[in-house]
Design an enzyme around this catalytic site. Structure first.
Site, mmCIF file in Angstrom:
data_model
loop_
_atom_site.group_PDB
_atom_site.id
_atom_site.type_symbol
_atom_site.label_atom_id
_atom_site.label_comp_id
_atom_site.label_asym_id
_atom_site.label_seq_id
_atom_site.Cartn_x
_atom_site.Cartn_y
_atom_site.Cartn_z
ATOM 1 N N GLU A 148 0.991 0.575 -2.016
ATOM 2 C CA GLU A 148 -0.194 0.370 -1.168
ATOM 3 C C GLU A 148 -0.714 1.692 -0.598
ATOM 4 O OE1 GLU A 148 0.822 -2.486 1.792
ATOM 5 O OE2 GLU A 148 0.735 -4.155 0.391
ATOM 6 N N GLU A 323 3.466 -8.910 -4.247
ATOM 7 C CA GLU A 323 4.180 -9.175 -2.997
ATOM 8 C C GLU A 323 3.532 -10.350 -2.294
ATOM 9 O OE1 GLU A 323 4.416 -6.095 -0.050
ATOM 10 O OE2 GLU A 323 4.766 -4.545 -1.533
HETATM 11 C C1 GLA Z 1 3.196 -4.565 2.485
HETATM 12 C C2 GLA Z 1 4.164 -3.527 1.987
HETATM 13 C C3 GLA Z 1 5.588 -3.899 2.174
HETATM 14 C C4 GLA Z 1 5.811 -4.564 3.515
HETATM 15 C C5 GLA Z 1 4.910 -5.742 3.621
HETATM 16 C C6 GLA Z 1 5.108 -6.487 4.913
HETATM 17 O O1 GLA Z 1 2.702 -5.411 1.562
HETATM 18 O O2 GLA Z 1 3.938 -3.180 0.662
HETATM 19 O O3 GLA Z 1 6.339 -2.723 2.076
HETATM 20 O O4 GLA Z 1 5.560 -3.659 4.538
HETATM 21 O O5 GLA Z 1 3.583 -5.299 3.589
HETATM 22 O O6 GLA Z 1 4.248 -7.594 5.009
#
Ligand code: GLA
Length: 680
Positions: A148, A323
């Protein structure tokens, strides 16, 4: 990715947070849950390179071998989202600077400047080192670059890079000055050296400068990704490469533009609304991801590729939910535990819309660290838990659904999306601080979703030949090419629904003059003379019983008929929603944000007029229906978001139970079915 054709199940796995004994238990549990893909190493830089040039790969070697022996493939991450402490100490100039000049410090994550040469060199260094060591490891199925891309910066490196980007984009200062309307407030630039990033200012900043900075920064982050990707590809071209991105401003990029550079569009999705909202947000996120993925696809035989977001010749149109939360919805200030069955419904909502599986952050909940209370497939309680049992169930479900990857979602409604329009609506000096492009997209999508219509997200310039209805939700910026694109759709007999502020400005956020919305006045048969933004707690009454929020306008019909009018106030009796015959289609204009019920009725009318059918007209309220199909077969996903059993008329076989559904299927409360439909 997974050459065995299975859907992916798994998530972020952080073995560096656990002793070796736990790794063995992890692999056993993963096998129980039929986990087949895990992301390893996302934030592991300080464990892989504890001091400059001193590497420790022993633990990762062992973990990859263990996973491979267990039949679990790996998305191997480059750890560049979290540089180690030694890097920040050695390169203070690579720490990010906020718009008001504060340099941030080590101690969280994402604390780097993507334009700083030292950071870029270090990121390339660790990526190349990982590539040299693992590019041919049999467990590695996918490279997961970074995590991200979520920073922004105003340091001198960024400023210099911004100037170079502006020279590339505008060519000369006259063009830049015109684009940014710098005659206003004495901002004329006579030398490139005078131009800076949009730093904290005494009063409102320049909208053109802010907008270009957003574009520049998206391109800068993309360049940081691309140079890692190229190193990884050079080491082994057979392994696909991606980076995960997420909706909203946490990853401040133009997601669609990035799609051409990844082999798999990987999205993270964390809804933040609870009652029904999480399901709507999930559906929108998945539709967006599918729309972005279309820009990574080779369109053999397909019409005109979009020049704004070129497609790579070798890229498949794959996307993956990389995710999601196993048991959590992040509402403001608290987390809401997902009720039994909700995690599976969210996962299937993504798979129904094309995701190659359902992945989670994270595999095992950590005992310490900033996200110690984030949910996980293996929670703090351990494997004897509801969440782990549901993840085992989901693993079985996904394995039963492998065949659905042969089908594609086919929609007749297109919802236009444009990152820059959303950015521009956030700019200072807009007539209302309630304007939110993403919320406008969500409101239009919600109306379609609640009315049971499927939709594809499209970008300006995308082919529209298969869509009967095009929706522009506050698509604020319109180039001449965008205006022509919309016109061509209507001239070809397509229907159009436009909400307020669409087509009001050009790509530099300068207003198109002569009455709003400059780009679409004649198509809509009207002219908007004045805006009347509403207060946060204000609503206007609409004839026919609905209400409007956020915005209202003085609309002068020039051929359009009034569908509903404002009731009371200065706009009493004037049109709020209009309809106009244009070519063989109908164009609709919404000068306010209708309440959800009214919006739903309006899109239903517009869709009916366009000859568009709901996905499953007989599905009861609260049951979401999504169809994937190919010329031979179709699969109907049914997700019961209510707390009662629901009966849906269908013909086919439920893949989840193997039971024929001759005439109807009854979904348990909160339950799901995936029907392989009998050919009709
Ligand atoms: C993001 C990140 C993860 C984690 C999640 C928590 O998607 O990529 O590392 O921090 O958020 O919701």
């Amino acid at each position: 990715m997974l050459r065995d054709g299975r859907l992916c199940h798994g998530g972020d796995y952080n073995p560096e947070q656990w002793p070796a004994a736990t790794w063995r238990e992890d692999v056993d549990l993963m096998r129980r849950a039929r986990v087949n893909l895990v992301t390893v190493g996302v934030f592991a830089w300080s464990r892989l390179e504890p001091a400059p040039g001193r590497y420790d790969f022993g633990w990762l070697d062992e973990v990859l071998d263990l996973l491979h022996d267990g039949g679990i493939r790996v998305a191997l991450a480059t750890p560049t989202a979290s540089p180690p402490p030694w890097f920040s100490l050695a390169h203070p100039d690579a720490l990010p600077v906020t718009a008001d000049g504060v340099r941030l410090h080590h101690g969280s994550r994402d604390t780097y400047c993507a334009a700083a040469p030292a950071y870029r060199a270090a990121a390339r260094g660790i990526a190349a080192t990982l590539a040299a060591r693992y590019a041919h490891h049999p467990a590695v199925a996918l490279w997961h670059v970074h995590n991200e891309y979520g920073t922004t910066c105003h340091c001198p490196h960024t400023e210099a890079a911004f100037r170079r980007w502006l020279i590339d984009r505008h060519g000369d200062l006259d063009t830049l000055n015109a684009a940014w309307a710098t005659s206003f407030w004495s901002q004329h630039y006579a030398d490139w050296a005078y131009v800076s990033t949009p730093r904290a200012t005494q009063y409102l900043g320049n909208p053109g400068q802010l907008l270009d900075f957003r574009r520049f920064w998206s391109d800068t982050l993309l360049a940081a990704y691309v140079e890692q990707r190229d190193l990884l590809k050079a080491a082994n071209p057979a392994i696909p490469v991606t980076t995960n991105y997420v909706l909203g401003d946490w990853v401040p990029v133009d997601h669609a533009r990035w799609a051409a550079e990844v082999d798999v569009v990987a999205v993270d999705h964390y809804p933040w609304a609870v009652d029904g909202g999480a399901e709507e947000q999930t559906a929108l996120a998945a539709d967006l991801a599918r729309g972005w993925a279309r820009h990574g696809r080779r369109r053999t035989g397909g019409p005109h590729p979009n020049p704004a977001t070129p497609q790579r010749a070798d890229a498949p149109a794959t996307w993956l939910l990389m995710e999601s939360a196993a048991s959590q919805i992040h509402t403001t200030g608290r987390s809401h535990t997902k009720e039994p069955g909700r995690m599976a419904r969210h996962s299937l909502s993504h798979v129904a819309r094309g995701s190659r599986g359902a992945m989670f952050f994270q595999w095992r909940a950590p005992a310490g660290g900033a996200e110690r209370f984030h949910s996980a497939l293996v929670p703090h309680t351990g494997a004897d838990s509801r969440v782990f049992r549901e993840s085992v169930q989901l693993g079985e479900t996904l394995d039963r659904l492998a065949e659905v990857t042969a089908g594609e979602v086919a929609a007749s409604v297109a919802l236009a999306w444009d990152a820059a329009s959303g950015w521009a609506l956030r700019h200072p000096g807009m007539p209302s601080e309630l304007l939110d492009g993403q919320a406008e997209v969500a409101a239009a999508h919600r109306a379609l979703w609640r009315a049971g219509y499927g939709c594809d997200v499209v970008l300006p310039g995308d082919p529209l030949d298969r869509y009967r209805l095009l929706v522009l939700p506050a698509l604020y910026l319109a180039s001449d090419a965008t205006a022509d694109w919309v016109r061509a759709h209507v001239e070809a007999g397509g229907h159009l629904l436009v909400s307020y502020l669409s087509g009001v400005a050009d790509p530099h956020a300068r207003i198109r003059l002569g009455g709003y919305p400059g780009a679409y006045r004649d198509l809509l048969g009207l002219r908007v003379e004045e805006f009347h933004p509403l207060a946060a707690d204000e609503q206007v009454l609409l004839s026919g019983g609905g209400t409007g929020r956020i915005w209202s306008e003085t609309v002068h019909p020039c051929g359009a008929e009034t569908v509903c009018a404002y009731v009371g106030g200065v706009l009493d009796g004037r049109p709020a929603v209009t309809r106009h015959r244009a070519g063989a289609g109908t164009t609709w204009y919404l000068s306010t944000r209708p309440d959800d019920g009214t919006y739903r009725r309006l899109v239903t009318e517009a869709a009916r007029a366009a000859g568009v059918q709901p996905v499953c007209p007989d599905a009861p309220p609260g049951v979401e229906a999504v169809r994937r199909a190919n010329p031979e077969t179709s699969w109907l996903f049914l997700l019961n978001h209510t707390d009662r059993p629901q009966r849906v008329p269908v013909e086919g076989v439920d893949l989840l139970t193997g039971v024929p559904a001759d005439g109807a299927v009854t979904l348990p409360a909160g339950g799901t079915a995936v029907i392989r439909e009998h050919p009709r």
